[in-house]
Design a protein around this motif. Structure first.
Motif, PDB file in Angstrom:
ATOM      1  N   SER A 221       0.817  -1.210   0.000  1.00 41.48           N
ATOM      2  CA  SER A 221       0.000   0.000   0.000  1.00 41.48           C
ATOM      3  C   SER A 221       0.855   1.266   0.000  1.00 41.48           C
ATOM      4  O   SER A 221       2.017   1.258   0.444  1.00 41.48           O
ATOM      5  N   GLU A 222       0.259   2.332  -0.482  1.00 42.66           N
ATOM      6  CA  GLU A 222       0.942   3.630  -0.500  1.00 42.66           C
ATOM      7  C   GLU A 222       1.263   4.089   0.918  1.00 42.66           C
ATOM      8  O   GLU A 222       2.322   4.670   1.175  1.00 42.66           O
ATOM      9  N   SER A 223       0.344   3.827   1.858  1.00 45.73           N
ATOM     10  CA  SER A 223       0.580   4.220   3.249  1.00 45.73           C
ATOM     11  C   SER A 223       1.762   3.457   3.841  1.00 45.73           C
ATOM     12  O   SER A 223       2.529   4.007   4.650  1.00 45.73           O
ATOM     13  N   ARG A 224       1.931   2.199   3.410  1.00 48.14           N
ATOM     14  CA  ARG A 224       3.064   1.416   3.904  1.00 48.14           C
ATOM     15  C   ARG A 224       4.382   1.973   3.354  1.00 48.14           C
ATOM     16  O   ARG A 224       5.389   2.002   4.077  1.00 48.14           O
ATOM     17  N   ILE A 225       4.376   2.418   2.112  1.00 47.74           N
ATOM     18  CA  ILE A 225       5.564   3.070   1.547  1.00 47.74           C
ATOM     19  C   ILE A 225       5.922   4.292   2.380  1.00 47.74           C
ATOM     20  O   ILE A 225       7.093   4.533   2.710  1.00 47.74           O
TER      21      ILE A 225
END
Length: 242
Positions: A221-225
């Motif tokens: 996910s983008e949030s994990r990046i």
């Protein structure tokens, strides 16, 4: 008029019309750098404001650039443009004190775990060190993510001999040695990162991809990046500051 001839005309005469032409020649450089910084500062400033701060840095670079030095203007201007934006953002004091405090505490926790375990720690270990649960940890990372990127820019600016307030194009032998050591240390830290973190650094800073593009490549996910990037920056800031 070719850039080389334009530069010579300006430096030989100091005529404002040549300086204005040089500004036009390099305005795209300002826009590229401003676009990159705009994503770092998120919604805390308008893009047009960043461009205007960057133009100040470009003008300063044009006025002070020495053609006789063995330095590409784009390299010199890049750091002065970024420096002008960073200086202005500092003066605006756009980050709440509470967020700055959270980032310092987070950075200290990362450094402590890094010293104890190298890269062999996880989010649960960070949460335990901060005495919070995982949800609270991710809320903290989300809040400090924008500041963490901006603070890395500031750290690089502080440790660069091309600071916006400096008239020097040359490194002294001492500064050159310290600079080379910092670069080597930073390179070693990046090389020592876990593979996924190292990939994020390469894709974000060298390939200049967005979080969304990196997320698609790594299939997370983008949030994990964003979370991983914030942790990476905490590690890199320590190295640059040494």
């Amino acid at each position: 008029m070719k850039k080389e001839k334009l530069w010579k005309s300006y430096k030989n005469t100091g005529d404002k019309k040549y300086k204005d032409e040089l500004i036009v020649e390099y305005i795209d450089l300002v826009k590229i750098i401003s676009g990159r910084l705009y994503t770092n500062y998120n919604s805390h400033v308008e893009y047009d404001d960043i461009v205007s701060y960057g133009i100040i840095g470009l003008i300063d670079a044009i006025e002070k650039f020495d053609l006789s030095k063995n330095v590409k203007f784009e390299t010199y201007a890049n750091i002065r443009i970024r420096g002008a934006v960073i200086d202005q953002m500092r003066s605006l004091d756009w980050i709440p004190r509470s967020t700055r405090h959270k980032f310092r505490v987070f950075e200290e926790a990362i450094n402590k775990l890094q010293n104890q375990f190298g890269n062999n720690y996880n989010d649960e270990d960070i949460a335990k060190e901060l005495n919070v649960d995982l949800k609270e940890l991710y809320d903290i990372i989300s809040e400090i993510s924008t500041l963490s990127i901006a603070s890395l820019d500031e750290k690089i600016e502080e440790n660069s001999n091309f600071g916006v307030k400096s008239n020097n194009l040359d490194f002294s032998p001492e500064k050159k040695l310290l600079y080379n050591e910092s670069v080597d240390n930073l390179h070693n830290v990046i090389e020592g990162l876990p593979e996924r973190e190292r990939t994020i650094v390469n894709l974000y800073y060298f390939s200049e991809l967005t979080y969304k593009e990196i997320a698609e490549i790594l299939k997370i996910s983008e949030s994990r990046i964003s979370q991983l990037h914030t942790k990476i920056i905490a590690k890199l800031r320590k190295t640059i500051g040494n």
